[in-house]
Structures are given as structure tokens and as C-alpha cells.
Design a protein around this motif. Structure first.
Motif, PDB file in Angstrom:
ATOM      1  N   ALA A 171       4.022   2.197  -1.024  1.00 48.22           N
ATOM      2  CA  ALA A 171       5.319   1.424  -1.134  1.00 48.22           C
ATOM      3  C   ALA A 171       5.154   0.541   0.302  1.00 48.22           C
ATOM      4  CB  ALA A 171       6.599   2.039  -1.145  1.00 48.22           C
ATOM      5  N   PRO A 172       5.966  -0.487   0.374  1.00 46.63           N
ATOM      6  CA  PRO A 172       6.007  -1.164   1.622  1.00 46.63           C
ATOM      7  C   PRO A 172       6.743  -0.267   2.660  1.00 46.63           C
ATOM      8  CG  PRO A 172       7.468  -2.553   0.265  1.00 46.63           C
ATOM      9  CD  PRO A 172       6.485  -1.232  -0.679  1.00 46.63           C
ATOM     10  N   PRO A 173       6.634  -0.551   3.846  1.00 42.95           N
ATOM     11  CA  PRO A 173       7.515   0.210   4.882  1.00 42.95           C
ATOM     12  C   PRO A 173       8.978  -0.001   4.870  1.00 42.95           C
ATOM     13  CG  PRO A 173       5.802  -1.213   5.907  1.00 42.95           C
ATOM     14  CD  PRO A 173       5.825  -1.291   4.576  1.00 42.95           C
ATOM     15  N   ASP A 174       9.597   1.000   5.267  1.00 44.71           N
ATOM     16  CA  ASP A 174      10.978   0.886   5.131  1.00 44.71           C
ATOM     17  C   ASP A 174      11.646   0.307   6.555  1.00 44.71           C
ATOM     18  OD1 ASP A 174      13.640   1.090   4.429  1.00 44.71           O
ATOM     19  OD2 ASP A 174      13.609   3.588   4.566  1.00 44.71           O
ATOM     20  N   ALA A 175      11.723  -1.035   6.686  1.00 47.12           N
ATOM     21  CA  ALA A 175      12.181  -1.903   7.735  1.00 47.12           C
ATOM     22  C   ALA A 175      13.789  -1.725   7.960  1.00 47.12           C
ATOM     23  CB  ALA A 175      11.546  -3.133   7.530  1.00 47.12           C
ATOM     24  N   ALA A 176      14.350  -1.591   6.455  1.00 51.18           N
ATOM     25  CA  ALA A 176      15.816  -1.462   6.613  1.00 51.18           C
ATOM     26  C   ALA A 176      16.176  -0.300   7.509  1.00 51.18           C
ATOM     27  CB  ALA A 176      16.340  -1.377   5.377  1.00 51.18           C
ATOM     28  N   ALA A 177      15.625   0.915   7.348  1.00 53.06           N
ATOM     29  CA  ALA A 177      15.820   2.172   8.000  1.00 53.06           C
ATOM     30  C   ALA A 177      15.629   1.848   9.376  1.00 53.06           C
ATOM     31  CB  ALA A 177      15.370   3.273   7.429  1.00 53.06           C
ATOM     32  N   LEU A 215       7.388  -5.167   9.652  1.00 53.02           N
ATOM     33  CA  LEU A 215       6.515  -3.880   9.494  1.00 53.02           C
ATOM     34  C   LEU A 215       5.597  -4.175   8.441  1.00 53.02           C
ATOM     35  CD1 LEU A 215       9.071  -0.962   9.528  1.00 53.02           C
ATOM     36  CD2 LEU A 215       7.878  -1.918  11.402  1.00 53.02           C
ATOM     37  N   ARG A 216       4.352  -4.019   8.631  1.00 54.19           N
ATOM     38  CA  ARG A 216       3.274  -4.235   7.760  1.00 54.19           C
ATOM     39  C   ARG A 216       2.578  -2.842   7.424  1.00 54.19           C
ATOM     40  NH1 ARG A 216      -0.489  -8.681   9.832  1.00 54.19           N
ATOM     41  NH2 ARG A 216       1.073 -10.177   9.395  1.00 54.19           N
ATOM     42  N   SER A 217       1.950  -2.702   6.141  1.00 56.56           N
ATOM     43  CA  SER A 217       1.374  -1.399   5.928  1.00 56.56           C
ATOM     44  C   SER A 217       0.386  -2.096   4.605  1.00 56.56           C
ATOM     45  CB  SER A 217       1.920  -0.110   5.487  1.00 56.56           C
ATOM     46  OG  SER A 217       2.634  -0.580   4.189  1.00 56.56           O
ATOM     47  N   ALA A 218      -0.344  -1.049   4.183  1.00 57.90           N
ATOM     48  CA  ALA A 218      -1.146  -1.434   2.775  1.00 57.90           C
ATOM     49  C   ALA A 218      -0.171  -1.859   1.662  1.00 57.90           C
ATOM     50  CB  ALA A 218      -2.140  -0.200   2.544  1.00 57.90           C
ATOM     51  N   GLY A 219       1.075  -1.323   1.699  1.00 58.62           N
ATOM     52  CA  GLY A 219       1.904  -1.686   0.559  1.00 58.62           C
ATOM     53  C   GLY A 219       2.702  -3.157   0.685  1.00 58.62           C
ATOM     54  N   GLY A 220       2.603  -3.455   1.887  1.00 58.48           N
ATOM     55  CA  GLY A 220       3.043  -4.974   2.073  1.00 58.48           C
ATOM     56  C   GLY A 220       3.737  -5.191   3.418  1.00 58.48           C
ATOM     57  N   THR A 221       4.414  -6.250   3.398  1.00 58.40           N
ATOM     58  CA  THR A 221       4.922  -6.815   4.866  1.00 58.40           C
ATOM     59  C   THR A 221       6.600  -7.071   4.478  1.00 58.40           C
ATOM     60  OG1 THR A 221       2.902  -7.902   5.494  1.00 58.40           O
ATOM     61  CG2 THR A 221       5.012  -8.474   6.826  1.00 58.40           C
TER      62      THR A 221
END
Length: 153
Positions: free
Chosen positions: A33-39, A74-80
Motif C-alpha cells: 500500500a502507499p504510505p499513510d501521508a494523512a496520518a 511520501l513515496r514508497s514502492a506502493g506509490g506516491t
């Protein structure tokens, strides 16, 4: 009765083509999953709207991050993902600001409140760039000599 129907070959070719297409789509899906930028943005906003001296940390599950003005990325293998913050914050990108973020008093790191203000302005005006993300995001609300900022790193 056992004759080969001409349509059978085209049906098998079509089924094979669809199978290859579905396999291609499946292999391109992100594995996480993409990182939790909202939190992370909520944590930063809570500190920014709190009184000076407020500090909070949050675990990050991202490989890279960017912070420019009111935009957190925030960026990870799951998305940006990007989130907009309530207030402008300052990325603690230089060692002096990082020391204040880690709990040092600004008066022990900077010669004057004006030097502290200039360091914050330089860090704020740097254009957005992706940096390696820390394991834990820290936000600290600091006020000294008329300078009131929220440092993030």
C-alpha cells in the motif's frame, strides 16, 4: 462428429491473449500500500497548532519524503502520496535545525533569534526535493525571540 471446428482455434487464441494481458496487469500492480501521508500530516498539524514546546513522532513507512511549504509528500514502492498541511512548516534539513528538532534549545545552537529566523527562511525557500525518509517523523513547535516555527524531520 470429430471434425475440428474452425471457430475453436480462434477462441483458444483469444483466451490465450486475454490470459497474457491479465498476467501483465497483475505483475504491474504494487506489492504494498502507499504510505499513510494523512496520518503523518495529522501529526504535524497537531504539533503546529499546539503550544510552543509541543513535540510528536510518528513511524513512517516510506522510502522518500519531501516537504515544501504546506505540502508533505511520501513515496514508497506502493506509490506516491501528497497531503496539504494546515500551516507552513520548516524541514530540518541542516544540522543546526536538526539539533533543535532533536531537543536542543535554539539559544545553544544559534547566536541570535535573527540567525535562527534566517536558517528557517533558508530551509523554507529551498525548492522541494525528495530525500531519504527517516524511520520516524518528528515534529517540534519552537518559539524563540519572536520566531515561531514548526520543525519537521
Amino acid at each position: 462428429m470429430f471434425d475440428t471446428n474452425v471457430d475453436t482455434v480462434s477462441v483458444w487464441v483469444a483466451v490465450g491473449a486475454v490470459s497474457v494481458a491479465v498476467l501483465g496487469v497483475i505483475t504491474q500492480l504494487p506489492t504494498s500500500a502507499p504510505p499513510d501521508a494523512a496520518a503523518a500530516a495529522t501529526t504535524i498539524d497537531e504539533v503546529a497548532t499546539g503550544p510552543p514546546g509541543s513535540v510528536a513522532t510518528r513511524e513512517l513507512h516510506a522510502t522518500e519524503w519531501s516537504l515544501a511549504g504546506r505540502q508533505l509528500g511520501l513515496r514508497s514502492a506502493g506509490g506516491t502520496v501528497h497531503e496539504t498541511l494546515l500551516h507552513q512548516v520548516v524541514p530540518a534539513v541542516n544540522p543546526s535545525l536538526a539539533a533543535v528538532l532533536d531537543g536542543e534549545r535554539p539559544s545553544s545552537v544559534f547566536d541570535s533569534p535573527d540567525a535562527f529566523r534566517r536558517a528557517n527562511e533558508r530551509a523554507t525557500t529551498e525548492r522541494e526535493q525528495w530525500r531519504a525518509a527517516p524511520d520516524r517523523l518528528t515534529a517540534r513547535h519552537v518559539a524563540w525571540g519572536g520566531v515561531d516555527v514548526t520543525l519537521v524531520g
